[in-house]
Design an enzyme around this catalytic site. Structure first.
Site, mmCIF file in Angstrom:
data_model
loop_
_atom_site.group_PDB
_atom_site.id
_atom_site.type_symbol
_atom_site.label_atom_id
_atom_site.label_comp_id
_atom_site.label_asym_id
_atom_site.label_seq_id
_atom_site.Cartn_x
_atom_site.Cartn_y
_atom_site.Cartn_z
ATOM 1 C CG HIS A 1 -1.909 -1.125 1.198
ATOM 2 N ND1 HIS A 1 -2.190 -1.907 2.296
ATOM 3 C CD2 HIS A 1 -2.668 -1.631 0.192
ATOM 4 C CE1 HIS A 1 -3.087 -2.818 1.989
ATOM 5 N NE2 HIS A 1 -3.391 -2.676 0.708
ATOM 6 C CD GLU B 1 -0.459 0.003 4.752
ATOM 7 O OE1 GLU B 1 0.268 -1.013 4.694
ATOM 8 O OE2 GLU B 1 -1.706 -0.053 4.821
ATOM 9 C CG HIS C 1 0.692 -4.591 5.040
ATOM 10 N ND1 HIS C 1 -0.023 -4.122 3.967
ATOM 11 C CD2 HIS C 1 1.116 -5.831 4.678
ATOM 12 C CE1 HIS C 1 -0.034 -5.018 3.001
ATOM 13 N NE2 HIS C 1 0.654 -6.078 3.400
ATOM 14 C CD GLU D 1 -1.328 -4.555 9.015
ATOM 15 O OE1 GLU D 1 -1.055 -3.327 9.086
ATOM 16 O OE2 GLU D 1 -1.897 -5.056 8.030
#
Length: 908
Positions: free
Chosen positions: A500, A503, A622, A711
């Protein structure tokens, strides 16, 4: 008066019907196409012929227009090993408009005749064709409001620079790799990168001017041959030869020179009609004059020599790509007495255009002994010449599991120690740490990769595995003790960042990881052991376009992490009454149904990349939470519920190897959102937030790879001063994750008779439906939790084997297999013949063919004798048995009281 009106209407209808029935090629040549029309046309072509075409941009012009390239080949989703690439470029001088329209029509002509015309079909099936209709769209746009004229003067771009001669001057001794792009125009830089990033073999630059004087040494004869051949194939070529009024060409800084001296490419200036911007009615004549010559020119990529350069240590078997052993990238192919060398691609393949004759060819590569062969080249034919190079240092041999077992045992123990906060600092006590971390835009990232490879050439090698929508390279760095080749038994790990675009933390953390590994290879024992035993691929950004826009999505506004093929994605069912013309064309061509969201170029690149390398484990970094998620991300109902894989416990073990080592993640309670709670800092993807078409689901279902999403932070855009703190939090977890690849089971599958590796053997765990397959060296890896397992190794051509294995908590258990072939190994006989041919060992070839002939002759004689015996013995034995047992009722009914000798034929 009414009659006249009726007559006029009828004439209009007739004319309109006539115009609608015109061939598309004629309609294309009725007018010039400005940038907007060109873009729309190419996009329509691609969507209508999506099975054999791709449209992409290689960069922007000074006025922000795309330099659009149209690619045509039979397997459009990948670069086929052994298939040469050709490019055609036009309109580099903005006022030379004919070439632009010729290439637009050529694109359609190739597409519409694929499968219908034998020559064109064969050409597309065996060639990768790239067509750039306009290299200077800004210059062409200046013609839009001008009258048609044969002597226009709009060949310059916005900065009034002649792009064709804006390339590096080969006579300028001040030019270095660092200054190569200095002072170049935007269009020039895009063209240079396109040429440098691809192994083009042949190129044609469509022009309307006098050819420049050639200065390519003994290759001048080849340039003259190709140019003359093109002109000869143009029925009205004499018109072009008499263009005395056209300006003379410069002799320095040309695109033709850059192709020859900085890449593999032979670029020929293909001269068209004298008039630069004629009335459109002249276009059809010019097309008829050029069509055959252009197609014949493309076919000339298949002359000279071609082949593969591979590692001798495993070159005795043929893998599934038709390549003998491990390909050697950037090996140099040198032709004696000719100055122009070419280099091999990532697949180890090369092509070198040559005129008929006998040549002395040498292949060489860093770390390998060179090999020289003589080869005869015949006219209008390509000669296959393969090389298998031996390594210079005999100690550098493919890793065998047993020889490094003790070292890996120690490594895994140290990796497990990373979870101990009190003791782990001692493992990196000798390692250098960065003072500060900074953000990197795309150009800075590209420069960083180049600099690292120069700084650590023995362990670092970067490459591009694809392009973004806007044509930016998707770069990855390999860190390993022998980075350029896959070593037998050495597992491969992958890190992916910036899926993404907004990010950015994963991007910068991975850049720093590359720097850390490079910097500390000779300084820290743990780092050295990881690099010596593992092949680590790091891709800091797979969505550079999204990063540049500050968007999670790519240029086409698509979420890449929901763009992969999925079992649950439904195909679109358009309303039959509202289909567009493009839909009808696709349906008429029998193309596959189009899914609702088209697979993006970045996604295609990641898919090809995933299949190219034997990744064992991967992590995609991420931002947005603080957790490690694992498959499945989706289920049939797309509901938020736990959806485990067959390897659920193994995924949990892999995820915890990261989260528990992290100083915050393992706490797992409300890390970013009030309603989030993750035990041990891990979660099943679908139980958290279902994603249809995710990378980690696709990777698990379609490759050997076990991929998790990490994450790393609650916030997405991280201010530069905070980057170092995040690096310190994630360094130990990253190293711990890499170390997990050395757990579970691993081994090599070989042929029991020949002892050669078996590629694509299947390793099955009983009661587990996730299989893995062996790589080209016959090696495999399978991450598993501790316990007892039954393993089965199988291959369609071999008898399967089943063993019981105990897996411990430390380094991987070694389980090797030797499989017995089923019946006569005809494939091995064919492979041996191909090997002999590739090395020009004709004495062995004739001996081998004679032996094969004798074997076949003996088999045929045995079969014939067996058939005669079986027919005779069948009848004899049957009659004998029936006579002895007096059991005619087995053959006839009671009504058959009488029968003659001839009736016995019924028995047979």
């Amino acid at each position: 008066m009414i009659c006249y009106k009726i007559l006029f209407v009828l004439i209009v209808i007739v004319i309109g019907q006539y115009q609608c029935e015109k061939p598309v090629e004629d309609l294309l040549l009725e007018e010039y196409h400005d940038y907007a029309s060109l873009k729309k046309l190419l996009d329509t072509f691609q969507r209508s012929f999506s099975n054999i075409s791709k449209l992409f941009s290689i960069g922007k012009t000074a006025e922000n227009r795309d330099l659009l390239v149209f690619q045509i080949t039979d397997e459009i989703s990948r670069i086929e090993p052994g298939e040469p690439s050709v490019k055609l470029v036009a309109n580099i001088n903005g006022d030379e408009a004919i070439g632009r329209e010729m290439l637009v029509n050529l694109i359609y002509h190739l597409l519409i005749n694929y499968g219908n015309d034998e020559k064109i079909t064969h050409l597309i099936n065996n060639t990768n064709i790239f067509i750039l209709p306009s290299a200077n769209p800004d210059g062409f746009e200046k013609l839009k409001n001008k009258k048609f004229n044969c002597n226009m003067d709009s060949d310059l771009n916005l900065q009034k620079t002649e792009i064709e001669f804006n390339f590096p001057d080969i006579l300028d001794t001040n030019i270095t790799s660092e200054t190569l792009f200095d002072g170049r125009e935007t269009e020039t830089i895009s063209l240079m990168n396109w040429i440098l990033d691809n192994k083009f073999v042949l190129s044609g630059n469509l022009q309307q001017s006098v050819p420049s004087k050639l200065h390519f040494g003994k290759d001048n004869a080849l340039f003259d041959h190709l140019s003359t051949k093109f002109m000869t194939n143009r029925p009205r070529s004499n018109e072009t030869k008499s263009c005395s009024s056209l300006r003379s060409k410069n002799t320095t800084g040309s695109m033709q020179d850059f192709n020859y001296f900085f890449s593999n490419t032979f670029e020929i200036n293909l001269n068209l009609a004298c008039c630069k911007y004629p009335n459109p009615e002249k276009l059809i004549t010019e097309w008829e004059n050029s069509r055959g010559a252009l197609i014949d020119f493309i076919s000339h990529v298949h002359i000279g020599i071609k082949g593969f350069v591979t590692d001798f240590s495993d070159s005795s078997y043929l893998n599934d790509k038709g390549v003998f052993g491990t390909p050697i990238e950037n090996a140099i192919i040198d032709i004696a007495l000719l100055d122009h060398n070419v280099t091999t691609s990532v697949n180890g393949d090369y092509w070198r255009l040559l005129l008929p004759g006998t040549y002395k060819v040498t292949a060489s590569a860093k770390g390998f002994k060179s090999e020289t062969k003589l080869v005869d080249v015949v006219e209008n034919h390509v000669t296959v010449l393969n090389f298998t190079l031996k390594r210079q240092n005999q100690e550098i041999i493919p890793n065998m599991f047993a020889s490094v077992k003790n070292d890996i045992d120690i490594l895994v123990s140290q990796i497990d120690l990373l979870a101990n906060v009190e003791k782990r600092d001692s493992l990196l006590a000798t390692a250098n740490q960065p003072d500060d971390l900074i953000h990197h835009n795309f150009n800075e990232l590209e420069k960083f990769m180049i600099d690292i490879e120069k700084k650590c050439p023995s362990i670092a090698s970067f490459y591009s595995f694809g392009k973004s929508v806007n044509g930016s390279n998707l770069y990855a760095m390999i860190i390993s003790d022998n980075a350029r080749v896959h070593e037998q038994g050495e597992p491969e790990v992958r890190f992916i960042g910036n899926m993404h675009g907004d990010e950015i933390l994963g991007r910068e953390i991975l850049i720093q990881l590359i720097e850390f590994l490079c910097e500390n290879y000779d300084k820290n024992e743990l780092v050295k052991k990881l690099i010596d035993t593992t092949r680590i691929h790091v891709a800091p950004s797979v969505n550079p376009d999204g990063y540049a826009r500050g968007s999670a999505l790519n240029t086409n506004n698509v979420d890449l992490d929901a763009n992969f093929p999925s079992l649950f994605k439904t195909k679109s069912q358009p309303n039959l009454n509202s289909k567009s013309n493009v839909d009808k064309i696709i349906e008429a061509l029998g193309a596959k149904d189009v899914i609702d969201q088209k697979i993006q170029p970045e996604t295609e690149s990641i898919i090809s990349w995933s299949r190219e390398h034997p990744f064992v484990i991967s992590a995609s970094l991420h931002s947005g939470s603080l957790v490690v998620s694992y498959p499945f991300d989706d289920n049939k109902e797309a509901e938020t519920q736990d959806t485990p894989t067959a390897d659920d416990e193994t995924f949990k073990m892999l995820a915890k190897a990261y989260s528990i080592v992290h100083p915050k993640m393992s706490f797992g309670y409300k890390p970013c959102q009030p309603n989030e709670k993750f035990a041990n800092g891990i979660t099943n993807g679908a139980a958290w937030r279902p994603i249809r078409g995710s990378l980690q689901d696709w990777a698990y279902l379609n490759t050997n790879d076990m991929l998790v999403n990490i994450e790393m932070s609650c916030e997405k855009f991280i201010d530069q001063p905070k980057l170092k703190g995040y690096w310190e939090e994630n360094l130990y977890p990253l190293l711990s994750f890499i170390g997990q690849v050395h757990k579970g089971i691993k081994g090599i599958v070989r042929d029991q008779k020949t002892k050669l590796p078996i590629q694509n053997a299947i390793i099955t765990i009983e009661d587990n439906d996730h299989n893995v397959s062996t790589f080209r060296h016959g090696d495999y890896w399978r991450l598993l939790t501790p316990g007892h397992y039954y393993l089965i190794a199988s291959h369609p051509k071999y008898e399967p084997k089943r063993v019981k294995v105990q897996v411990g908590s430390k380094s991987a258990t070694i389980v090797n297999f030797e499989l017995n072939p089923k019946g006569i190994n005809y494939d091995q006989i064919v492979d041996d013949v191909i090997t002999v041919i590739s090395t020009n060992s004709y004495a062995y070839l004739f001996t081998g063919l004679f032996v094969i002939f004798l074997i076949i002759l003996i088999i045929v004689m045995i079969v014939k004798a067996s058939n005669r015996y079986s027919r005779t013995s069948l009848v004899t034995n049957m009659y004998s048995r029936l006579d002895q047992e007096d059991n005619r009722k087995l053959l006839f009914t009671e009504d058959d009281d009488e029968f003659g000798p001839d009736d016995k034929i019924f028995v047979r």
